[in-house]
Design an enzyme around this catalytic site. Structure first.
Site, PDB file in Angstrom:
ATOM      1  N   ASN A   1      -3.906   8.495   5.078  1.00 49.35           N
ATOM      2  CA  ASN A   1      -2.708   7.891   5.655  1.00 49.35           C
ATOM      3  C   ASN A   1      -2.679   7.913   7.177  1.00 49.35           C
ATOM      4  OD1 ASN A   1      -1.521   7.293   3.139  1.00 49.35           O
ATOM      5  ND2 ASN A   1      -0.754   9.402   2.943  1.00 49.35           N
TER       6      ASN A   1
ATOM      7  N   GLY B   1       3.641  11.460  -8.154  1.00 48.47           N
ATOM      8  CA  GLY B   1       4.453  10.404  -8.741  1.00 48.47           C
ATOM      9  C   GLY B   1       5.204   9.592  -7.698  1.00 48.47           C
TER      10      GLY B   1
ATOM     11  N   ASP C   1      -9.958  -9.284   2.985  1.00 48.97           N
ATOM     12  CA  ASP C   1     -10.418 -10.533   2.364  1.00 48.97           C
ATOM     13  C   ASP C   1     -10.556 -11.567   3.467  1.00 48.97           C
ATOM     14  OD1 ASP C   1     -10.750 -12.959   1.151  1.00 48.97           O
ATOM     15  OD2 ASP C   1      -8.877 -12.898  -0.001  1.00 48.97           O
TER      16      ASP C   1
ATOM     17  N   ARG D   1       0.819  -1.211   0.000  1.00 55.14           N
ATOM     18  CA  ARG D   1       0.000   0.000   0.000  1.00 55.14           C
ATOM     19  C   ARG D   1       0.856   1.267   0.000  1.00 55.14           C
ATOM     20  NH1 ARG D   1      -3.709   2.520   4.436  1.00 55.14           N
ATOM     21  NH2 ARG D   1      -5.364   3.504   3.207  1.00 55.14           N
TER      22      ARG D   1
ATOM     23  N   SER E   1       7.740  10.695  -1.597  1.00 49.91           N
ATOM     24  CA  SER E   1       7.269  11.855  -0.823  1.00 49.91           C
ATOM     25  C   SER E   1       6.435  11.435   0.386  1.00 49.91           C
ATOM     26  CB  SER E   1       6.481  12.824  -1.714  1.00 49.91           C
ATOM     27  OG  SER E   1       5.397  12.174  -2.331  1.00 49.91           O
TER      28      SER E   1
ATOM     29  N   HIS F   1       0.291   4.565  -2.333  1.00 49.15           N
ATOM     30  CA  HIS F   1       0.069   5.917  -1.802  1.00 49.15           C
ATOM     31  C   HIS F   1       1.211   6.870  -2.132  1.00 49.15           C
ATOM     32  CE1 HIS F   1      -3.445   5.313   1.228  1.00 49.15           C
ATOM     33  NE2 HIS F   1      -3.646   4.660   0.104  1.00 49.15           N
ATOM     34  N   ASP F   2       2.388   6.315  -2.389  1.00 51.45           N
ATOM     35  CA  ASP F   2       3.489   7.155  -2.863  1.00 51.45           C
ATOM     36  C   ASP F   2       3.247   7.583  -4.311  1.00 51.45           C
ATOM     37  OD1 ASP F   2       5.937   8.490  -3.019  1.00 51.45           O
ATOM     38  OD2 ASP F   2       6.979   6.691  -3.727  1.00 51.45           O
TER      39      ASP F   2
ATOM     40  N   ASP G   1       7.861   9.084  -5.841  1.00 55.14           N
ATOM     41  CA  ASP G   1       9.038   9.887  -5.505  1.00 55.14           C
ATOM     42  C   ASP G   1       9.387   9.827  -4.027  1.00 55.14           C
ATOM     43  OD1 ASP G   1       6.940  11.261  -4.402  1.00 55.14           O
ATOM     44  OD2 ASP G   1       7.594  13.229  -5.100  1.00 55.14           O
TER      45      ASP G   1
ATOM     46  N   VAL H   1       0.591  10.310  -5.544  1.00 55.68           N
ATOM     47  CA  VAL H   1       0.744  11.698  -5.112  1.00 55.68           C
ATOM     48  C   VAL H   1       2.088  12.234  -5.593  1.00 55.68           C
ATOM     49  CG1 VAL H   1       0.735  13.254  -3.131  1.00 55.68           C
ATOM     50  CG2 VAL H   1      -0.659  11.171  -3.080  1.00 55.68           C
TER      51      VAL H   1
ATOM     52  N   HIS I   1      -6.469  -5.781  -2.345  1.00 53.69           N
ATOM     53  CA  HIS I   1      -7.250  -5.996  -1.131  1.00 53.69           C
ATOM     54  C   HIS I   1      -7.516  -7.473  -0.887  1.00 53.69           C
ATOM     55  CE1 HIS I   1      -8.822  -1.540  -1.201  1.00 53.69           C
ATOM     56  NE2 HIS I   1      -7.519  -1.643  -1.034  1.00 53.69           N
ATOM     57  N   THR I   2      -6.822  -8.339  -1.564  1.00 52.53           N
ATOM     58  CA  THR I   2      -6.803  -9.760  -1.230  1.00 52.53           C
ATOM     59  C   THR I   2      -5.941 -10.010   0.006  1.00 52.53           C
ATOM     60  OG1 THR I   2      -6.207 -11.969  -2.012  1.00 52.53           O
ATOM     61  CG2 THR I   2      -4.890 -10.182  -2.872  1.00 52.53           C
TER      62      THR I   2
HETATM   63  C1  HEM Z   1      -9.311   1.624  -5.850  1.00 50.91           C
HETATM   64  C2  HEM Z   1      -9.229   2.507  -4.893  1.00 50.91           C
HETATM   65  C3  HEM Z   1      -8.771   2.150  -3.502  1.00 50.91           C
HETATM   66  C4  HEM Z   1      -9.378   2.510  -2.354  1.00 50.91           C
HETATM   67  C5  HEM Z   1     -10.629   3.336  -2.219  1.00 50.91           C
HETATM   68  C6  HEM Z   1      -8.620   1.924  -1.267  1.00 50.91           C
HETATM   69  C7  HEM Z   1      -8.917   2.099   0.061  1.00 50.91           C
HETATM   70  C8  HEM Z   1      -8.310   1.411   1.094  1.00 50.91           C
HETATM   71  C9  HEM Z   1      -8.697   1.501   2.479  1.00 50.91           C
HETATM   72  C10 HEM Z   1      -9.799   2.392   3.032  1.00 50.91           C
HETATM   73  C11 HEM Z   1      -7.917   0.648   3.184  1.00 50.91           C
HETATM   74  C12 HEM Z   1      -7.972   0.382   4.694  1.00 50.91           C
HETATM   75  C13 HEM Z   1      -7.123   1.427   5.393  1.00 50.91           C
HETATM   76  C14 HEM Z   1      -7.263   1.396   6.910  1.00 50.91           C
HETATM   77  O1  HEM Z   1      -8.348   1.152   7.427  1.00 50.91           O
HETATM   78  O2  HEM Z   1      -6.236   1.629   7.594  1.00 50.91           O
HETATM   79  C15 HEM Z   1      -7.025   0.027   2.250  1.00 50.91           C
HETATM   80  C16 HEM Z   1      -6.078  -0.899   2.573  1.00 50.91           C
HETATM   81  C17 HEM Z   1      -5.193  -1.439   1.666  1.00 50.91           C
HETATM   82  N1  HEM Z   1      -5.045  -1.068   0.352  1.00 50.91           N
HETATM   83 FE1  HEM Z   1      -6.326   0.026  -0.715  1.00 50.91          FE
HETATM   84  N2  HEM Z   1      -7.576   1.241  -1.779  1.00 50.91           N
HETATM   85  C18 HEM Z   1      -7.604   1.355  -3.140  1.00 50.91           C
HETATM   86  C19 HEM Z   1      -6.683   0.858  -4.028  1.00 50.91           C
HETATM   87  C20 HEM Z   1      -5.542   0.185  -3.664  1.00 50.91           C
HETATM   88  C21 HEM Z   1      -4.430  -0.083  -4.532  1.00 50.91           C
HETATM   89  C22 HEM Z   1      -4.328   0.381  -5.960  1.00 50.91           C
HETATM   90  C23 HEM Z   1      -3.526  -0.793  -3.796  1.00 50.91           C
HETATM   91  C24 HEM Z   1      -2.181  -1.329  -4.194  1.00 50.91           C
HETATM   92  C25 HEM Z   1      -1.699  -1.360  -5.419  1.00 50.91           C
HETATM   93  C26 HEM Z   1      -4.086  -0.968  -2.475  1.00 50.91           C
HETATM   94  C27 HEM Z   1      -3.516  -1.679  -1.460  1.00 50.91           C
HETATM   95  C28 HEM Z   1      -4.033  -1.800  -0.187  1.00 50.91           C
HETATM   96  C29 HEM Z   1      -3.537  -2.732   0.806  1.00 50.91           C
HETATM   97  C30 HEM Z   1      -2.488  -3.801   0.573  1.00 50.91           C
HETATM   98  C31 HEM Z   1      -4.245  -2.492   1.982  1.00 50.91           C
HETATM   99  C32 HEM Z   1      -4.052  -3.164   3.357  1.00 50.91           C
HETATM  100  C33 HEM Z   1      -2.971  -2.382   4.094  1.00 50.91           C
HETATM  101  C34 HEM Z   1      -2.629  -2.923   5.474  1.00 50.91           C
HETATM  102  O3  HEM Z   1      -3.151  -3.940   5.923  1.00 50.91           O
HETATM  103  O4  HEM Z   1      -1.785  -2.269   6.136  1.00 50.91           O
HETATM  104  N3  HEM Z   1      -5.295  -0.338  -2.421  1.00 50.91           N
HETATM  105  N4  HEM Z   1      -7.281   0.512   0.980  1.00 50.91           N
END
Ligand code: HEM
Ligand code: NAG
Ligand code: NAG
Ligand code: NAG
Length: 337
Positions: free
Chosen positions: A100, A81, A251, A71, A85, A75-76, A83, A79, A199-200
């Site tokens: 964040n 690019g 998941d 993640r 940041s 998130h890097d 980089d 925003v 999110h798997t």
């Molecule tokens: C499509 C739009 C997306 C939204 C709205 C979204 C939103 C979120 C949110 C709300 C969480 C939970 C954060 C928390 O409660 O602390 C999360 C977790 C996560 N997201 Fe996304 N996400 C998106 C796309 C992505 C993408 C593109 C990636 C990676 C390429 C990603 C990877 C992850 C991972 C791995 C977690 C779990 C992090 C952890 O357990 O520390 N997400 N996301």
């Protein structure tokens, strides 16, 4: 006269075409040559092994760290690019932006990777590249695909808190999520759906999905697209008017495994975030196309892994600083003095 001007137009037309094609070719070559997989071949030949070893240790200590590192790269990159940041400390930094704050994690692991890299190749490897490698290793160590990581990003000199506040959010509708991806150059629905497959693995806190549990969009009822037994589970995990901090697996089928279960969940109304479930359920313009990708990925791990790896490379290519732009940070948390 008419003939000769037609001829002239014809000639200049084809010359224009020729120049355009040449320029397009140059652009393609240019985009590809900005980053390269062997960027550190002579300056830090063991880089991949060094990073891998640190990620293995971190994930052994805590499986969720794979998700957290993956993640961070997302998130890097979204925003300003890719980089680094996001890694900059300071209350005016990206860490304090809503998506964040109390949520992005793994910064200590990035520090230890950086220390290990610095001890063998001092002042050469960017923090942005470390995030890209750590994201790849995290995916692979969770059972997902691997890919060659283009390298050569440099680290930014500024954080962008406003930009980070605008990351895709769990309450965004599909139209908005697609627009936010397109705004950083990820203009294919394949990127949106395959990368959401991240999110798997990992966890989310009540604050990010409790909007679905009692009074969804002001309807006075829970989100009807949330399966009923999962709904009652989540309602007991996240009682109303209590803090939003408890977490649960994104998941619930195979929490720490990078697999297609996330997509099967969506087909079964078991997506955790609203932004997950709307890839399958809804009536927005793009829903039908997203839904069919979800269906394909839910039964075809090869296709999901292939698309995911390609989309990760595309995401890693967002706005990198190269050449003499930016710097190679010594400490990922602060710009060099
Ligand atoms: C499509 C739009 C997306 C939204 C709205 C979204 C939103 C979120 C949110 C709300 C969480 C939970 C954060 C928390 O409660 O602390 C999360 C977790 C996560 N997201 Fe996304 N996400 C998106 C796309 C992505 C993408 C593109 C990636 C990676 C390429 C990603 C990877 C992850 C991972 C791995 C977690 C779990 C992090 C952890 O357990 O520390 N997400 N996301
Ligand atoms: C911050 O990010 C936003 C949105 O991504 C962008 O429009 C803006 O130009 C960025 N600001 C700086 C100072 O880089
Ligand atoms: C999606 O959300 C945006 C921003 O909240 C809103 O302006 C737009 O009308 C919504 N679109 C749909 C199709 O719901
Ligand atoms: C649900 O939310 C709406 C608006 O957000 C509010 O007007 C309504 O009173 C709420 N209903 C219940 C049952 O809490």
């Amino acid at each position: 006269m008419e003939n000769s001007s037609a001829l002239l137009l014809g000639r200049s037309g084809s010359l224009l075409q020729f120049v355009t094609i040449l320029l397009l070719m140059l652009c393609v070559v240019d985009v590809k040559s900005q980053l390269s997989v062997d960027f550190y071949a002579s300056t830090c030949p063991k880089l991949a092994q060094i990073v891998r070893k640190e990620v293995v240790n971190a994930v052994k200590a805590e499986m969720r760290m794979a998700a957290s590192l993956l993640r961070l790269h997302f998130h890097d990159c979204f925003v300003n690019g890719c980089d680094g940041s996001l890694l900059l400390d300071g209350t005016d930094g990206e860490k304090f932006a809503r998506p964040n704050l109390n949520s992005a994690r793994g910064f200590e692991v990035v520090d230890s990777i950086k220390r290990a890299v610095e001890s063998q190749c001092s002042g050469v490897v960017s923090c942005a590249d470390i995030l890209a490698l750590a994201a790849r290793d995290s995916t692979l160590l969770s059972g997902g695909p691997s890919w060659k990581v283009p390298l050569g990003r440099r680290d930014g000199l500024v954080a962008n808190q406003t930009g980070a506040g605008d990351l895709p959010g769990p309450f965004d509708n599909l139209t908005l999520i697609i627009a936010k991806f397109a705004a950083v150059g990820l203009d294919s629905l394949v990127d949106v759906v395959s990368l959401s497959g991240s999110h798997t693995i990992g966890q989310a806190s009540c604050a990010t999905f409790s909007n679905r549990l009692t009074n969804f969009s002001g309807t006075g009822a829970p989100d009807p697209t949330l399966e009923s037994s999962m709904l009652s589970d989540l309602q007991s995990l996240c009682p109303a008017n209590v803090n939003g901090n408890p977490t649960t697996a994104l998941d619930r089928g195979s929490t720490d495994l990078f697999d297609t279960h996330y997509f099967q969940n969506l087909v079964n109304n078991k997506g955790l975030l609203s932004s997950d479930q709307i890839l399958f359920t809804g009536s927005e313009a793009a829903t039908a196309a997203a839904r069919s990708l979800v269906q394909i990925y839910s039964v075809n791990p090869g296709r999901f892994f292939f698309d995911f790896a390609n989309s990760m490379v595309r995401m890693g290519n967002i706005g990198p600083l190269t050449g003499s732009n930016g710097e190679i940070r010594r400490n990922c948390r602060v710009i060099n003095s």
